[in-house]
Design an enzyme around this catalytic site. Structure first.
Site, mmCIF file in Angstrom:
data_model
loop_
_atom_site.group_PDB
_atom_site.id
_atom_site.type_symbol
_atom_site.label_atom_id
_atom_site.label_comp_id
_atom_site.label_asym_id
_atom_site.label_seq_id
_atom_site.Cartn_x
_atom_site.Cartn_y
_atom_site.Cartn_z
ATOM 1 C CB CYS A 55 -0.994 -0.029 1.158
ATOM 2 S SG CYS A 55 -2.387 1.111 0.910
ATOM 3 C CG HIS B 108 -3.723 -3.165 3.305
ATOM 4 N ND1 HIS B 108 -2.704 -2.738 4.131
ATOM 5 C CD2 HIS B 108 -4.267 -2.052 2.743
ATOM 6 C CE1 HIS B 108 -2.636 -1.412 4.084
ATOM 7 N NE2 HIS B 108 -3.570 -0.979 3.256
ATOM 8 C CD GLU C 134 -1.582 -5.630 5.811
ATOM 9 O OE1 GLU C 134 -2.140 -4.531 6.002
ATOM 10 O OE2 GLU C 134 -1.103 -5.962 4.697
#
Length: 256
Positions: free
Chosen positions: A136, A236, A238
């Site tokens: 990002c 993202h 994660e």
């Protein structure tokens, strides 16, 4: 300091274990916020990193190392020498003057210390051929570090809010991926990805190739050509259940 710690042999460079021992897990530096925070009776400036980054690195077999924005860059080369890989994490908007633009009214407030540190870190990581994954904001930092520009407010540019559907809530959308790219070899030619961003890369920086796109043609991933493992994604990972990008980074870092 305990006797066990005091008497232990020092690890060799790159995180390798002492001779005769099992291989040590690679050290993965992860950039962090520098923000006011509250804990207990305290409200103070703190180095912060969302827990999903830590968990993703640990699940992939690496050891996460917090990299807060340093006031001085004097120790940057020593830091790079001790890490096996780096994640340029998400966060606020990069200051537009760093890529020659006038600030859009929707662009967030400047963070000069974090911008300065992370741009220098990105350039040092590239120069050292250190494996990295930029996420990002991290992808935007990488692009600016390579001389590229950013789209400051996507809803204005693409006519919808699909890249960040709700304030403070991670959404999702599909991306198509070049099957011959490293990202494609890891994830395949398409994926549904967790998303929360209102900016994106504009003109690509030197040596960067676009390898994934949203339906509206916003660039969703880039790779640094000639680098041993230099990936950046606008989404993202994660925040999702697919840990393959982190696993690939840690595997490459372990082989360093």
């Amino acid at each position: 300091m305990s006797e066990a710690i005091r008497g232990a042999p020092a690890p060799s460079a790159g995180g390798a274990a002492p001779a005769g021992g099992a291989a040590a897990p690679p050290l993965i530096g992860v950039t962090a916020y520098l923000e006011p925070a509250r804990w207990g009776a305290w409200v103070r400036e703190a180095a912060l990193l969302p827990a999903p980054y830590v968990r993703a690195v640990e699940r992939a077999g690496g050891v996460p190392v917090l990299l807060p924005p340093a006031a001085s860059l004097r120790g940057l080369d020593a830091l790079i020498a001790r890490l096996d890989g780096v994640i340029l994490a998400g966060g606020g908007d990069v200051a537009p003057d760093l890529y020659g633009a006038v600030r859009h009214f929707e662009t967030g407030p400047p963070q000069p210390r974090r911008d300065r540190f992370e741009l220098a870190l990105a350039r040092a990581v590239v120069a050292a051929d250190l494996p990295f994954l930029a996420i990002c904001r991290g992808m935007q930092v990488l692009n600016v570090a390579r001389g590229g520009t950013l789209i400051q407010h996507l809803p204005e540019a693409v006519g919808h809010t699909g890249h960040a559907p709700e304030i403070g809530i991670v959404g999702s959308h599909p991306v198509r991926i070049s099957a011959t790219s490293l990202v494609g070899k890891i994830l395949g030619d398409a994926a549904d990805v967790p998303t929360y961003h209102h900016q994106a890369v504009g003109r690509l920086g030197k040596g960067l190739s676009a390898v994934a796109w949203a339906d509206d043609q916003v660039v969703e991933a880039v790779e640094l050509q000639g680098h041993r493992f230099g990936l950046a994604v606008q989404w993202h990972p994660e925040e999702g259940d697919d840990g393959r990008l982190f696993e690939a980074l840690v595997a490459e870092a372990a082989g360093r």
